[in-house]
Motif scaffolding. Structure first.
Motif, short mmCIF file in Angstrom:
data_model
loop_
_atom_site.label_atom_id
_atom_site.label_comp_id
_atom_site.label_asym_id
_atom_site.label_seq_id
_atom_site.Cartn_x
_atom_site.Cartn_y
_atom_site.Cartn_z
N SER A 104 0.85 -1.19 0.00
CA SER A 104 0.00 0.00 0.00
C SER A 104 0.89 1.24 0.00
O SER A 104 2.06 1.18 0.37
N MET A 105 0.32 2.34 -0.44
CA MET A 105 1.04 3.61 -0.51
C MET A 105 0.20 4.68 0.21
O MET A 105 -0.26 5.63 -0.41
N PRO A 106 0.03 4.55 1.53
CA PRO A 106 -0.87 5.45 2.25
C PRO A 106 -0.42 6.91 2.29
O PRO A 106 -1.25 7.80 2.39
N GLY A 107 0.87 7.17 2.18
CA GLY A 107 1.35 8.54 2.31
C GLY A 107 1.89 9.14 1.02
O GLY A 107 2.53 10.18 1.04
N VAL A 108 1.61 8.49 -0.12
CA VAL A 108 2.12 8.98 -1.40
C VAL A 108 0.98 9.65 -2.17
O VAL A 108 -0.04 9.03 -2.45
N SER A 109 1.17 10.93 -2.51
CA SER A 109 0.14 11.61 -3.31
C SER A 109 0.38 11.42 -4.80
O SER A 109 -0.56 11.48 -5.59
N SER A 110 1.65 11.18 -5.21
CA SER A 110 1.92 10.85 -6.61
C SER A 110 3.22 10.07 -6.71
O SER A 110 4.08 10.14 -5.83
N LEU A 111 3.33 9.31 -7.78
CA LEU A 111 4.51 8.51 -8.06
C LEU A 111 4.86 8.72 -9.53
O LEU A 111 4.03 8.48 -10.40
N GLU A 112 6.06 9.20 -9.80
CA GLU A 112 6.50 9.46 -11.18
C GLU A 112 7.51 8.40 -11.59
O GLU A 112 8.58 8.28 -10.98
N LEU A 113 7.15 7.64 -12.62
CA LEU A 113 8.04 6.61 -13.15
C LEU A 113 8.54 7.03 -14.51
O LEU A 113 7.79 7.59 -15.31
N THR A 114 9.80 6.75 -14.80
CA THR A 114 10.33 6.98 -16.14
C THR A 114 9.99 5.77 -17.01
O THR A 114 9.85 4.67 -16.49
#
Length: 90
Positions: free
Chosen positions: A73-83
């Motif tokens: 889970s990613m409870p504290g991530v508002s966004s994740l940027e992947l290349t």
């Protein structure tokens, strides 16, 4: 045990199918952005928690699920940027 974000490279690669330690996460608490490798990771027998290097908010939680499953889970991530994936060298 407290480690850096590289400590969860293996389990995250199982979830995403590739190395994502250089992906950029934005904390939903302090809104700071950093690569996953900069997160502070706490590892126990029950799993791992990656915390924001700025405000200590829990960003990612990884642990074993029933059977061979992975709980993620990613409870504290508002966004994740992947290349994009690099094309295979021929």
């Amino acid at each position: 045990m407290k480690l850096d974000g590289n400590a969860i490279a293996g389990p995250l690669a199982e979830v995403f199918g590739r190395d994502v330690t250089l992906a950029v996460m934005t904390c939903s608490g302090c809104h700071e952005s950093a690569v996953i490798a900069r997160a502070m990771v706490y590892v126990t027998a029950m799993g791992s928690v990656a915390r924001c290097p700025t405000c200590d908010r829990a960003l990612l939680v990884l642990g074993p699920g029933p059977g061979a499953r992975i709980r993620f889970s990613m409870p504290g991530v508002s966004s994740l940027e992947l290349t994009p994936d690099e094309p295979d060298a021929a």
